[in-house]
Motif scaffolding. Structure first.
Motif, PDB file in Angstrom:
ATOM      1  N   UNK A  21      18.360 -30.515 -57.180  1.00  0.00           N
ATOM      2  CA  UNK A  21      18.466 -30.435 -55.883  1.00  0.00           C
ATOM      3  C   UNK A  21      17.684 -30.796 -54.826  1.00  0.00           C
ATOM      4  N   UNK A  22      16.342 -30.695 -55.201  1.00  0.00           N
ATOM      5  CA  UNK A  22      15.444 -31.016 -54.615  1.00  0.00           C
ATOM      6  C   UNK A  22      15.353 -30.225 -53.215  1.00  0.00           C
ATOM      7  N   UNK A  23      15.629 -29.062 -52.980  1.00  0.00           N
ATOM      8  CA  UNK A  23      15.740 -28.092 -51.758  1.00  0.00           C
ATOM      9  C   UNK A  23      14.466 -27.201 -51.729  1.00  0.00           C
ATOM     10  N   UNK A  24      13.951 -26.784 -52.670  1.00  0.00           N
ATOM     11  CA  UNK A  24      12.992 -25.850 -52.906  1.00  0.00           C
ATOM     12  C   UNK A  24      11.561 -26.409 -53.646  1.00  0.00           C
ATOM     13  N   UNK A  25      10.404 -26.009 -53.163  1.00  0.00           N
ATOM     14  CA  UNK A  25       9.016 -26.735 -53.850  1.00  0.00           C
ATOM     15  C   UNK A  25       9.128 -25.856 -55.230  1.00  0.00           C
ATOM     16  N   UNK A  26       8.358 -26.194 -56.084  1.00  0.00           N
ATOM     17  CA  UNK A  26       8.026 -25.403 -57.445  1.00  0.00           C
ATOM     18  C   UNK A  26       7.646 -24.168 -57.265  1.00  0.00           C
ATOM     19  N   UNK A  44       8.947 -18.383 -57.528  1.00  0.00           N
ATOM     20  CA  UNK A  44       9.203 -17.054 -56.821  1.00  0.00           C
ATOM     21  C   UNK A  44      10.601 -16.910 -57.091  1.00  0.00           C
ATOM     22  N   UNK A  45      11.522 -17.293 -57.012  1.00  0.00           N
ATOM     23  CA  UNK A  45      13.022 -17.112 -56.959  1.00  0.00           C
ATOM     24  C   UNK A  45      13.381 -16.607 -58.507  1.00  0.00           C
ATOM     25  N   UNK A  46      12.687 -17.333 -59.387  1.00  0.00           N
ATOM     26  CA  UNK A  46      13.041 -16.985 -60.655  1.00  0.00           C
ATOM     27  C   UNK A  46      12.275 -15.799 -61.497  1.00  0.00           C
ATOM     28  N   UNK A  47      11.265 -15.366 -60.596  1.00  0.00           N
ATOM     29  CA  UNK A  47      10.512 -14.135 -60.973  1.00  0.00           C
ATOM     30  C   UNK A  47       9.267 -14.652 -62.010  1.00  0.00           C
ATOM     31  N   UNK A  48       8.775 -15.724 -61.834  1.00  0.00           N
ATOM     32  CA  UNK A  48       7.690 -16.369 -62.480  1.00  0.00           C
ATOM     33  C   UNK A  48       6.531 -15.578 -61.964  1.00  0.00           C
ATOM     34  N   UNK A  49       5.355 -15.327 -62.860  1.00  0.00           N
ATOM     35  CA  UNK A  49       4.081 -14.778 -62.239  1.00  0.00           C
ATOM     36  C   UNK A  49       3.477 -16.062 -61.515  1.00  0.00           C
TER      37      UNK A  49
END
Length: 186
Positions: free
Chosen positions: A137-142, A147-152
């Motif tokens: 989708x290329x709307x969010x940065x990595x 953050x959105x998927x709760x990665x540290x």
């Protein structure tokens, strides 16, 4: 009457199941991922016809309580990973235990026994599919995806992504869409 249906992974699946219920004049109270609650008990013949119709569409009507519990686990994970807008700080073990009123160790061993993969691995695979979707989708940065998927960290996301897909997120972005999997195949 409660019916449990395998491979319902999105809102379109809910729509398709509703259409099949209407074709058979089955009145439903609720239709959600993996579950249908009907107004009345259904005759065996009607249930068999529904099972046949659903099977032709890639769904499976479940009658085994262990399979039903596995499907509930999958649906909770899919809802949390794919359909929840805010980042969740809860552990999946807590979420699953609370939602299903079962000890997590029981859920984990049952899931591994029936599916041949751990719940943790299933969650990782779902999260990686969501990462693929968000990259395309290329709307969010990595960083925002992490953050959105709760990665540290972005590094943790990148390492896990490469371990599962064999590609870095940036290389995946170049090859794109052909590497995504339907959710019921994850």
């Amino acid at each position: 009457m409660h019916l449990y249906i395998k491979n319902m992974v999105c809102n379109r699946c809910i729509l398709v199941v509703k259409q099949e219920l209407e074709k058979l004049n089955i009145e439903s109270r609720t239709v959600s991922l993996g579950e249908v609650e009907t107004e009345n008990e259904l005759p065996k013949e009607t249930v068999e016809q529904l099972a046949h119709n659903l099977a032709s569409l890639g769904f499976e009507l479940l009658d085994n309580s262990k399979q039903q519990l596995i499907e509930k686990i999958k649906n909770i994970v899919i809802n949390q990973v794919h359909h929840s807008e805010e980042a969740s700080n809860h552990n999946f073990s807590e979420v699953l235990s609370n939602a299903l009123h079962k000890d997590y160790s029981y859920l984990s061993s049952l899931f591994s026994e029936v599916e041949g993969v751990t719940i943790e691995k299933y969650i990782i695979n779902q999260k990686i599919e969501k990462v693929k979707e968000l990259i395309i989708y290329d709307e969010l940065s990595l960083s925002e995806i992490a953050y959105k998927l709760n990665y540290s960290s972005v590094a943790h996301l990148s390492n896990q992504f490469k371990k599962v897909t064999g590609l870095t997120p940036s290389h995946f972005k170049k090859v794109g869409e052909q590497k995504r999997k339907p959710l019921d195949k994850v």
